[in-house]
Design a protein around this motif. Structure first.
Motif, PDB file in Angstrom:
ATOM      1  N   GLY A   1     -74.451  20.446  16.609  1.00  9.24           N
ATOM      2  CA  GLY A   1     -75.143  22.247  15.458  1.00  9.24           C
ATOM      3  C   GLY A   1     -73.885  22.735  14.496  1.00  9.24           C
ATOM      4  N   LEU A   2     -73.537  22.165  14.707  1.00 13.88           N
ATOM      5  CA  LEU A   2     -72.425  22.412  13.423  1.00 13.88           C
ATOM      6  C   LEU A   2     -72.528  22.182  12.198  1.00 13.88           C
ATOM      7  CD1 LEU A   2     -69.020  22.562  15.031  1.00 13.88           C
ATOM      8  CD2 LEU A   2     -69.776  24.429  13.799  1.00 13.88           C
ATOM      9  N   LYS A   3     -73.050  21.003  12.480  1.00 13.41           N
ATOM     10  CA  LYS A   3     -73.549  20.233  11.299  1.00 13.41           C
ATOM     11  C   LYS A   3     -74.608  20.796  10.637  1.00 13.41           C
ATOM     12  CE  LYS A   3     -72.261  15.315  12.516  1.00 13.41           C
ATOM     13  NZ  LYS A   3     -73.117  13.904  13.305  1.00 13.41           N
ATOM     14  N   THR A   4     -75.552  21.431  11.096  1.00  7.93           N
ATOM     15  CA  THR A   4     -76.789  22.667  10.260  1.00  7.93           C
ATOM     16  C   THR A   4     -76.260  23.472  10.189  1.00  7.93           C
ATOM     17  OG1 THR A   4     -78.261  21.133  12.224  1.00  7.93           O
ATOM     18  CG2 THR A   4     -78.964  23.548  11.186  1.00  7.93           C
ATOM     19  N   PHE A   5     -75.392  24.059  11.106  1.00  5.39           N
ATOM     20  CA  PHE A   5     -74.773  25.157   9.814  1.00  5.39           C
ATOM     21  C   PHE A   5     -74.275  24.901   8.881  1.00  5.39           C
ATOM     22  CE2 PHE A   5     -70.255  27.946  10.099  1.00  5.39           C
ATOM     23  CZ  PHE A   5     -70.942  29.083  10.003  1.00  5.39           C
ATOM     24  N   TYR A   6     -73.623  23.527   8.549  1.00  7.82           N
ATOM     25  CA  TYR A   6     -72.322  23.523   7.529  1.00  7.82           C
ATOM     26  C   TYR A   6     -74.150  23.499   6.021  1.00  7.82           C
ATOM     27  CZ  TYR A   6     -69.203  22.130  10.396  1.00  7.82           C
ATOM     28  OH  TYR A   6     -67.429  22.534  10.990  1.00  7.82           O
ATOM     29  N   LYS A   7     -74.954  23.028   6.645  1.00 10.64           N
ATOM     30  CA  LYS A   7     -76.134  22.341   5.576  1.00 10.64           C
ATOM     31  C   LYS A   7     -76.626  23.849   4.895  1.00 10.64           C
ATOM     32  CE  LYS A   7     -77.949  17.909   7.804  1.00 10.64           C
ATOM     33  NZ  LYS A   7     -78.852  18.005   7.733  1.00 10.64           N
ATOM     34  N   GLU A   8     -76.416  25.550   5.364  1.00 11.96           N
ATOM     35  CA  GLU A   8     -76.903  26.223   5.795  1.00 11.96           C
ATOM     36  C   GLU A   8     -75.856  26.814   4.927  1.00 11.96           C
ATOM     37  OE1 GLU A   8     -77.757  27.787  10.109  1.00 11.96           O
ATOM     38  OE2 GLU A   8     -78.834  27.356  10.052  1.00 11.96           O
ATOM     39  N   VAL A   9     -74.146  26.905   5.554  1.00  7.70           N
ATOM     40  CA  VAL A   9     -73.389  27.817   4.416  1.00  7.70           C
ATOM     41  C   VAL A   9     -72.314  27.050   3.389  1.00  7.70           C
ATOM     42  CG1 VAL A   9     -73.209  29.261   6.215  1.00  7.70           C
ATOM     43  CG2 VAL A   9     -72.101  27.331   6.578  1.00  7.70           C
ATOM     44  N   CYS A  10     -72.613  25.767   3.392  1.00  6.52           N
ATOM     45  CA  CYS A  10     -71.756  24.871   2.652  1.00  6.52           C
ATOM     46  C   CYS A  10     -72.171  24.377   1.004  1.00  6.52           C
ATOM     47  CB  CYS A  10     -70.814  23.793   3.005  1.00  6.52           C
ATOM     48  SG  CYS A  10     -70.055  24.131   4.470  1.00  6.52           S
ATOM     49  N   LEU A  11     -71.654  24.882  -0.004  1.00  3.03           N
ATOM     50  CA  LEU A  11     -72.118  24.366  -1.397  1.00  3.03           C
ATOM     51  C   LEU A  11     -73.135  23.215  -2.025  1.00  3.03           C
ATOM     52  CD1 LEU A  11     -73.070  25.292  -4.208  1.00  3.03           C
ATOM     53  CD2 LEU A  11     -70.776  24.867  -4.608  1.00  3.03           C
ATOM     54  N   LEU A  12     -72.426  21.902  -1.220  1.00 10.36           N
ATOM     55  CA  LEU A  12     -72.757  20.912  -1.332  1.00 10.36           C
ATOM     56  C   LEU A  12     -73.545  19.691  -0.262  1.00 10.36           C
ATOM     57  CD1 LEU A  12     -69.135  19.242  -2.369  1.00 10.36           C
ATOM     58  CD2 LEU A  12     -70.963  20.088  -4.023  1.00 10.36           C
ATOM     59  N   GLU A  13     -73.503  20.720   0.842  1.00  7.80           N
ATOM     60  CA  GLU A  13     -74.770  20.544   1.652  1.00  7.80           C
ATOM     61  C   GLU A  13     -75.797  21.070   1.443  1.00  7.80           C
ATOM     62  OE1 GLU A  13     -72.842  19.094   5.671  1.00  7.80           O
ATOM     63  OE2 GLU A  13     -70.917  19.029   4.759  1.00  7.80           O
ATOM     64  N   GLN A  14     -76.411  22.585   1.035  1.00  9.70           N
ATOM     65  CA  GLN A  14     -76.906  22.808   1.438  1.00  9.70           C
ATOM     66  C   GLN A  14     -78.076  22.268  -0.066  1.00  9.70           C
ATOM     67  OE1 GLN A  14     -75.954  26.629  -0.652  1.00  9.70           O
ATOM     68  NE2 GLN A  14     -76.206  27.951   0.586  1.00  9.70           N
ATOM     69  N   PRO A  15     -79.851  22.188   0.383  1.00  5.85           N
ATOM     70  CA  PRO A  15     -80.789  21.738  -0.100  1.00  5.85           C
ATOM     71  C   PRO A  15     -81.000  22.291  -1.879  1.00  5.85           C
ATOM     72  CG  PRO A  15     -81.324  22.365   2.049  1.00  5.85           C
ATOM     73  CD  PRO A  15     -80.496  23.220   1.627  1.00  5.85           C
ATOM     74  N   TYR A  16     -80.653  21.588  -2.718  1.00  5.31           N
ATOM     75  CA  TYR A  16     -80.676  21.875  -4.234  1.00  5.31           C
ATOM     76  C   TYR A  16     -81.459  23.207  -4.671  1.00  5.31           C
ATOM     77  CZ  TYR A  16     -79.273  21.256  -9.080  1.00  5.31           C
ATOM     78  OH  TYR A  16     -79.236  22.318 -10.300  1.00  5.31           O
TER      79      TYR A  16
END
Length: 297
Positions: A237-252
């Motif tokens: 679940g944290l990996k999903t959270f990081y994709k939402e809130v961390c710049l480098l992991e967000q969908p461009y």
């Protein structure tokens, strides 16, 4: 018992997307504590993580100023949007950004610095007397890189370098300065739209991560998941959270197919830029974010 107002319910709905009655019940359960109510709704699977920032109450403008390898943001507030469209006010905000680029982002130092023959603080007081509305220099921030470029972007611009949202992004790279500046602007546009909390997971406030872990763990316990499995599920679940809130992991946001992350886009751009690229940081200001209205709607 806390008095739960319609305005509080409305705020919670805007933050979480949950139903009105669910929001009202969550506020009653938490005695009106907004953050606790968000967590309560999330544990019940009724809401996503609340977006960073709160209700916007203040008007005004964000100024963005970049020179060479450094840039600044300043926020100057007014009482009404009408004043924010005033040419004199816009000129004042631009002048304050010029001063901040020279003396740094400390608000007190900016106020005491000279702008022509008077201090910035004096210039603000003169503008209040002339325009007839209270104005304040609320905050400022700076960003610089050793080698590379600082990209910038203003959203809802009223004129060049002035808008309702301002962003700076630092790109460290030995590559071509003009290509880096153009790329930095694209990444700054992404930050304006996606509002990340940090560049990567390492940059997140540990308290934010711990809170997310607790919310996820409680949510899965309520779903009846075995205790010995919860730790692994929380990590996922944290990996999903990081994709939402961390710049480098967000969908461009500039990838039409939505498959490329910001990190992947930067890696792809290295050939055109002529060297490796590292995001050293970003700053995002939105007019009035975090300022609460004093009166009920």
């Amino acid at each position: 018992m806390a008095n739960i107002t319609a305005s509080m319910v409305k705020d919670l709905r805007e933050k979480t997307g949950a139903g009105m009655m669910d929001c009202k019940a969550a506020l009653a359960e938490t005695q009106g504590d907004m953050e606790a109510a968000v967590d309560t709704l999330r544990k019940k699977g009724l809401a996503k993580a609340a977006k960073k920032g709160g209700r916007v109450a203040a008007e005004g403008l964000i100024a963005v100023k970049v020179a060479g390898s450094k840039g600044v943001l300043v926020e100057v507030n007014s009482e009404t949007d009408f004043v924010a469209r005033n040419d004199k006010f816009q000129g004042l905000v631009k002048m304050i950004a010029d001063v901040a680029l020279d003396v740094g982002a400390d608000v007190d130092k900016i106020k005491q610095a000279k702008a022509g023959s008077v201090t910035v603080e004096h210039a603000l007081a003169d503008a209040v007397a002339t325009i007839g509305e209270n104005m304040t220099l609320r905050r400022a921030a700076g960003l610089g890189v050793g080698k590379g470029a600082v990209g910038s972007y203003t959203h809802s611009s009223v004129t060049d370098g002035l808008g309702k949202i301002g962003v700076l992004v630092g790109l460290d790279s030995p590559g071509k300065a003009d290509e880096l500046t153009a790329l930095g602007r694209l990444v700054a546009m992404h930050v304006a739209a996606s509002n990340p909390m940090a560049v990567d997971p390492a940059g997140l406030d540990p308290a934010v991560v711990e809170r997310e872990k607790n919310v996820l763990a409680d949510k899965f316990r309520q779903q009846g998941k075995p205790e010995n499995m919860i730790a692994k599920i929380v990590e996922s679940g944290l990996k999903t959270f990081y994709k939402e809130v961390c710049l480098l992991e967000q969908p461009y946001v500039h990838d039409d197919k939505g498959k490329q992350t910001v990190a992947q886009a930067l890696k792809e751009a290295e050939g055109k830029v002529g060297g490796p690229i590292k995001v050293t940081g970003f700053v995002r200001f939105a007019v009035g974010e975090g300022v609460e209205k004093s009166a009920e709607e």
